[in-house]
Structures are given as structure tokens and as C-alpha cells.
Design a protein around this motif. Structure first.
Motif, short mmCIF file in Angstrom:
data_model
loop_
_atom_site.label_atom_id
_atom_site.label_comp_id
_atom_site.label_asym_id
_atom_site.label_seq_id
_atom_site.Cartn_x
_atom_site.Cartn_y
_atom_site.Cartn_z
N GLU A 81 7.03 3.02 -41.52
CA GLU A 81 7.76 1.92 -42.38
C GLU A 81 8.75 1.13 -41.80
N GLU A 82 9.56 1.91 -40.71
CA GLU A 82 10.45 1.03 -39.93
C GLU A 82 9.72 -0.19 -39.03
N ALA A 83 8.60 0.20 -38.56
CA ALA A 83 7.83 -0.59 -37.78
C ALA A 83 7.23 -1.79 -38.48
N ARG A 84 6.88 -1.29 -39.60
CA ARG A 84 6.11 -2.20 -40.66
C ARG A 84 7.46 -3.42 -41.14
N LYS A 85 8.37 -2.85 -41.22
CA LYS A 85 9.68 -3.85 -41.51
C LYS A 85 9.95 -4.75 -40.66
N GLU A 86 9.81 -4.34 -39.30
CA GLU A 86 10.12 -4.90 -37.85
C GLU A 86 9.03 -5.80 -37.53
N GLY A 87 7.83 -5.43 -38.01
CA GLY A 87 6.56 -6.58 -37.83
C GLY A 87 6.02 -6.12 -36.33
N ILE A 88 6.18 -4.93 -36.10
CA ILE A 88 5.47 -4.65 -34.66
C ILE A 88 4.24 -3.81 -34.76
N ILE A 89 3.63 -3.82 -35.94
CA ILE A 89 2.42 -3.04 -36.20
C ILE A 89 1.29 -4.14 -36.23
N ARG A 90 0.39 -4.07 -35.26
CA ARG A 90 -0.48 -4.91 -34.93
C ARG A 90 -1.99 -4.43 -35.60
N THR A 91 -2.09 -3.42 -35.85
CA THR A 91 -3.27 -3.06 -36.60
C THR A 91 -2.94 -2.69 -38.11
N THR A 92 -3.52 -1.37 -38.74
CA THR A 92 -2.98 -1.12 -40.03
C THR A 92 -1.86 -0.22 -40.09
N PRO A 93 -1.09 0.14 -41.13
CA PRO A 93 0.02 1.11 -41.08
C PRO A 93 -0.94 2.55 -40.77
N ALA A 94 -1.91 2.66 -41.45
CA ALA A 94 -2.62 3.98 -41.39
C ALA A 94 -3.16 4.37 -39.97
N GLN A 95 -3.33 3.12 -39.37
CA GLN A 95 -3.75 3.30 -37.33
C GLN A 95 -2.31 3.84 -36.68
N TYR A 96 -1.43 3.00 -37.32
CA TYR A 96 -0.11 3.12 -36.74
C TYR A 96 0.57 4.47 -36.85
N PHE A 97 0.30 5.03 -38.00
CA PHE A 97 0.65 6.59 -38.38
C PHE A 97 -0.02 7.40 -37.50
N TYR A 98 -1.44 7.29 -37.38
CA TYR A 98 -2.26 8.25 -36.83
C TYR A 98 -1.80 8.34 -35.48
N GLY A 99 -1.45 7.26 -34.60
CA GLY A 99 -0.91 7.12 -33.55
C GLY A 99 0.40 7.80 -33.13
N ILE A 100 1.25 8.05 -34.14
CA ILE A 100 2.40 8.59 -33.98
C ILE A 100 2.09 10.19 -33.98
N VAL A 101 1.45 10.52 -35.04
CA VAL A 101 1.00 12.02 -35.49
C VAL A 101 0.33 12.77 -34.25
N LYS A 102 -0.43 11.84 -33.72
CA LYS A 102 -1.22 12.48 -32.63
C LYS A 102 -0.67 12.91 -31.42
N ARG A 103 0.67 12.20 -31.06
CA ARG A 103 1.78 12.61 -30.15
C ARG A 103 2.37 13.83 -30.59
N LYS A 104 2.30 14.18 -31.85
CA LYS A 104 2.99 15.59 -32.19
C LYS A 104 2.19 16.73 -32.17
N LYS A 105 2.79 17.81 -31.89
CA LYS A 105 2.04 19.28 -31.91
C LYS A 105 1.96 19.71 -33.18
N PRO A 106 0.72 20.24 -33.68
CA PRO A 106 0.63 21.09 -34.67
C PRO A 106 1.59 22.36 -34.60
N SER A 107 2.46 22.54 -35.69
CA SER A 107 3.00 23.73 -35.71
C SER A 107 3.17 24.78 -36.68
N LYS A 108 2.27 24.53 -37.59
CA LYS A 108 2.01 25.56 -38.55
C LYS A 108 1.37 26.85 -38.22
#
Length: 108
Positions: A81-108
Motif C-alpha cells: 500500500e505504501e509503495a502504491r501511494k508513492e508510485g514505485i510499483i511498476r507491475t501490479t500490486p499483487a506482483q509487488y506483494f508476491y515479491g515482498i512475501v517471497k523474501r520472508k520465510k514461512p514460520s508456521k
């Protein structure tokens, strides 16, 4: 161009999200919806799909809700959401979200 790249890298490396943005994403209505839901991962997945305007990816978001803690997912939505407001998303918000999530490790 390099400034935008550095900004994105700094935001992705920074675990702490601005509380105002996080609170916009994870508000009392969302908390109540998740609490009342019998299938919490499904409710979280639906919220993610609505926030990202990507209902076609609902099954994937439900899968993420099983793998990741809800705080991590809402943090990733807040960053998107912050990146969308700043206008730095070049693809879709869903793809941007995926890029962030894949850098996190699942911990459940």
C-alpha cells in the motif's frame, strides 16, 4: 532510477512498518472478521485478495495464510500500500506483494 531502487531495498529490508499504514490495513473490522471466521486462513486470503484487487489469486492467498503468520502478511500488504501511494510499483500490486512475501520465510 537508482534512488527508487535504494528506496525499495530499504523498505524491504526494514521490518518495522509505519504504524499508521499497518493500522489502515489491519483495522478493527479486519480483526473482527478474522476472529469470527471459522476458517481463518480463508478469511485472511479473502482480505488480501480484496486489498490487492486480485480476486483471481484467492487460492494462492489462502495458501499463504496457511504458511505465514497473519502479522507478516498484513505487514507485506502495508508495504505494498505504501509503495502504491508513492508510485514505485511498476507491475501490479499483487506482483509487488508476491515479491515482498517471497523474501520472508514461512514460520508456521
Amino acid at each position: 532510477m537508482n534512488t527508487i531502487k535504494n528506496t525499495v531495498i530499504n523498505k524491504l529490508n526494514n521490518v518495522n512498518v509505519d504504524n499508521n499504514i499497518y493500522n489502515n490495513v489491519y483495522n478493527d473490522n479486519v480483526a473482527q472478521l478474522i476472529k469470527d471466521s471459522v476458517d481463518k486462513p480463508k478469511a485472511i486470503g479473502k482480505i488480501i485478495a480484496e486489498k490487492l484487487n486480485a480476486e483471481q489469486n484467492l487460492k494462492y492467498y489462502i495458501k499463504l495464510a496457511y504458511l505465514y503468520p497473519q502479522e507478516t502478511l498484513f505487514e507485506c500488504i502495508a508495504l505494498t500500500e505504501e509503495a502504491r501511494k508513492e508510485g514505485i510499483i511498476r507491475t501490479t500490486p499483487a506482483q509487488y506483494f508476491y515479491g515482498i512475501v517471497k523474501r520472508k520465510k514461512p514460520s508456521k
